[in-house]
Design an enzyme around this catalytic site. Structure first.
Site, short mmCIF file in Angstrom:
data_model
loop_
_atom_site.label_atom_id
_atom_site.label_comp_id
_atom_site.label_asym_id
_atom_site.label_seq_id
_atom_site.Cartn_x
_atom_site.Cartn_y
_atom_site.Cartn_z
N LYS A 1 8.55 6.12 -6.67
CA LYS A 1 9.35 6.44 -7.86
C LYS A 1 9.48 7.95 -8.08
CE LYS A 1 9.56 2.04 -8.84
NZ LYS A 1 8.86 1.47 -10.01
N GLU B 1 -22.43 -4.63 -27.63
CA GLU B 1 -22.20 -6.07 -27.55
C GLU B 1 -23.38 -6.71 -26.83
OE1 GLU B 1 -18.60 -6.84 -25.46
OE2 GLU B 1 -17.35 -5.67 -26.83
N THR C 1 5.84 4.70 -14.78
CA THR C 1 7.15 4.06 -14.79
C THR C 1 7.09 2.59 -15.20
OG1 THR C 1 6.93 3.63 -12.41
CG2 THR C 1 8.14 5.61 -13.07
N THR D 1 -7.67 -0.26 -16.22
CA THR D 1 -7.52 -1.55 -15.56
C THR D 1 -8.77 -2.41 -15.63
OG1 THR D 1 -6.11 -0.37 -13.99
CG2 THR D 1 -6.70 -2.64 -13.44
N GLU D 2 -8.57 -3.72 -15.94
CA GLU D 2 -9.66 -4.68 -15.86
C GLU D 2 -9.44 -5.60 -14.67
OE1 GLU D 2 -9.92 -7.46 -19.10
OE2 GLU D 2 -7.78 -7.29 -19.53
N HIS E 1 -16.58 -9.72 -23.12
CA HIS E 1 -16.24 -9.04 -21.88
C HIS E 1 -17.04 -9.58 -20.69
CE1 HIS E 1 -15.06 -5.63 -24.70
NE2 HIS E 1 -13.98 -5.89 -24.03
#
Length: 301
Positions: A41, A210, A15, A95-96, A247
């Protein structure tokens, strides 16, 4: 971890602005989203997708194979545990900035319950022509096309660049797996390589790494056992010594974690290491992997 077209997907946080937008894009990419979950919700409807207060409520009504989290950092642990305890066995955590202790708790619970975790801080995964779970543009035909090259990347943007270069050169992808950029991850580089080694549709693997951490160096040992060629690009090889970049996982410690250390380990394992992402097609041809004209499905000569 791969999510196939027939598997039902749940969107936690559907949502919210991002959850709503990307649920549309995922459906556009072929993903079968069966439900959403947002506390308080329940009973709503987002783009024709029913919303429930809890994952357990959604699972009681729908067949859910995987869940993707569009949830703020401080709510990610509760949302992930809700999915794990409800019996969801594939979890994509976008999510970070999740506290490390929360990540460790989630991964411990996932291991105990047999749940596979991709992330956190991942852009998600794509099986072109089948599914996209997360925030990768699986709907963009100039970036993703069905094919036989598997792509693994810590970075969503760098992974997108390599995928774009592949399609521009006439190749398609069997799968894109974004493992995430955090130091603590549910799926490591080696885990993703094992998945693609076992995937019958994957003929070769492009690995995008990386600086920082040791996952690529640890993966080099597994690459020596693979029957499929690996082409690798390590971003940040020109980073100044001692400089933290990219990162949260891009922290070089001791003699390991530098771009040159990773490139050397991968080359010694038999991977072809690129200096530039644009060299990917040349490297694949060097392994005997011929490009296919995606319009005619005939080899490019």
């Amino acid at each position: 971890m791969l999510v196939r077209k027939h598997e039902g997907v749940l969107v936690q946080g559907i949502t919210g602005k991002q959850g709503t937008f990307w649920s549309e894009r995922m459906v556009e990419s072929g993903t079968r989203i069966v439900a959403g979950a947002s506390p308080g919700k329940g009973g709503r409807n987002v783009n024709g997708i029913p919303v429930y207060d809890a994952v357990s409520d959604a699972v009681a009504q729908h067949e859910v194979a995987a869940s993707v989290l569009f949830v703020p950092p401080m709510g990610a642990r509760a949302a992930a545990l809700d999915a794990i305890h409800a019996g969801v066995r594939k979890l994509v955590i976008l999510t970070e900035h999740i506290p490390y202790q929360d990540v460790m708790r989630v991964l411990a619970e996932a291991a105990e319950h047999g749940t596979q975790v991709l992330g956190p801080n991942t852009a998600g995964l794509v099986l072109p022509g089948e599914t996209a779970v997360g925030i990768m543009p699986g709907f963009a035909a100039n970036i993703f096309q069905p094919g036989d090259i598997g792509v693994i990347s810590r970075s969503g943007s760098l992974g997108t660049l390599l995928a774009l270069n592949l399609v521009s050169a006439g190749y398609g992808q069997s799968a894109f797996i974004g493992i995430g950029g955090d130091p603590i991850l549910g799926t490591t580089t080696t885990d993703a390589l094992r998945t693609l080694q076992a995937d019958p549709r994957t003929r070769a693997v492009v690995l995008v790494g990386e600086i920082g951490g040791t996952m690529e160096e640890e993966a080099a040992e597994y690459i020596t056992t693979m029957t499929k060629p690996v082409v690798a690009f390590i971003a940040g090889r020109s980073a100044p010594p001692g400089r933290r970049m990219g990162h949260a996982g891009a922290i070089v410690t001791g003699s390991k974690g530098s771009g040159e250390s990773k490139a050397r380990a991968l080359a010694e394992a038999g991977a072809t290491v690129l200096d530039l992402p644009s060299q990917v097609s040349e490297a694949l041809i060097g392994h005997g992997i011929t490009a296919i004209d995606l319009r005619t499905t005939t080899p490019i000569t």
